[in-house]
Design a protein around this motif. Structure first.
Motif, PDB file in Angstrom:
ATOM      1  N   ASP A 156      48.547  34.790  40.010  1.00  0.00           N
ATOM      2  CA  ASP A 156      47.972  36.088  40.356  1.00  0.00           C
ATOM      3  C   ASP A 156      48.162  37.045  39.176  1.00  0.00           C
ATOM      4  O   ASP A 156      49.283  37.422  38.847  1.00  0.00           O
ATOM      5  N   LYS A 183      42.206  37.109  40.126  1.00  0.00           N
ATOM      6  CA  LYS A 183      42.162  38.516  40.579  1.00  0.00           C
ATOM      7  C   LYS A 183      42.243  39.509  39.421  1.00  0.00           C
ATOM      8  O   LYS A 183      42.806  40.603  39.575  1.00  0.00           O
ATOM      9  N   LYS A 222      41.154  43.151  39.859  1.00  0.00           N
ATOM     10  CA  LYS A 222      41.866  44.025  40.808  1.00  0.00           C
ATOM     11  C   LYS A 222      42.748  45.064  40.110  1.00  0.00           C
ATOM     12  O   LYS A 222      43.529  45.748  40.764  1.00  0.00           O
ATOM     13  N   SER A 282      37.948  36.065  37.826  1.00  0.00           N
ATOM     14  CA  SER A 282      37.769  36.912  39.005  1.00  0.00           C
ATOM     15  C   SER A 282      36.714  36.254  39.882  1.00  0.00           C
ATOM     16  O   SER A 282      35.599  35.988  39.421  1.00  0.00           O
TER      17      SER A 282
END
Length: 193
Positions: free
Chosen positions: A106, A135, A138, A169
């Protein structure tokens, strides 16, 4: 699709396999669905730790994408965790067709002990792997870059050289071409052997 919990029952064909693994809730199913452009191929869930089997998906009749159970899911019983650990270890260490293991991390977090230990274990066992940061959309670009740099720095404390690193992503599809290009490159080099 072929699913099972026993490495000996994996498909008996000599095609390269690219396995995806990561901590629970790292976005593995979303990444797999983005890579193959099929919503719902790998089941996404709000409940972490859904993948309990080794799931093989044949891609273009040429190679297998393998969805492995996640590691480090604390809310399972010890017996359940031990069983998942055995499934993962058996596959990763015994499956000759496994060409590369993509370890999903992550990208929103600083280096996590559990990820570092898992990659250390892969290194000790000579398992070919690449790191996939998920991610990345984010957070700001600079925050993402800082986290990736922190992981690389942490690894260089014990590693002579870093494995390939990808930033992805599932939302923006960033990193898709790079990942598939890397798989195509490995397939081509296997073919030329």
């Amino acid at each position: 699709m072929v699913s099972n919990s026993d490495v000996r029952k994996c498909p008996d064909v000599n095609r390269p396999e690219y396995a995806f693994i990561g901590r629970s809730n790292v976005g593995k199913s979303s990444l797999i669905n983005m890579l193959v452009e099929r919503k719902g191929l790998a089941k996404t869930s709000a409940t972490p730790g859904k993948t309990l089997l080794i799931n093989h998906f044949i891609i273009n009749g040429e190679w297998y994408l393998v969805d492995l159970p996640g590691y480090g899911f604390a809310q399972r019983s010890k017996e359940s965790r031990d069983r998942l650990k055995a499934i993962i270890e058996d596959y990763v260490l015994e499956r000759e067709q496994m060409t590369c293991l993509f370890v999903l991390v992550d990208g929103r977090h600083k280096p996590q002990k559990i990820d570092m230990e898992f990659m250390e274990w892969l290194g000790e066992n000579g398992v070919p792997f690449a790191i996939v940061f998920t991610k990345m959309d984010k957070m700001s670009r600079s925050a993402g870059a800082q986290n990736v740099a922190a992981y690389k720095q942490e690894m260089l404390n014990t590693w002579e050289e870093l494995p390939p690193v990808f930033e992805t992503s599932s939302e923006s599809r960033a990193g898709r071409d790079e990942l598939l290009g890397y798989i195509a490159h490995l397939n081509a080099s296997l073919h030329n052997r």
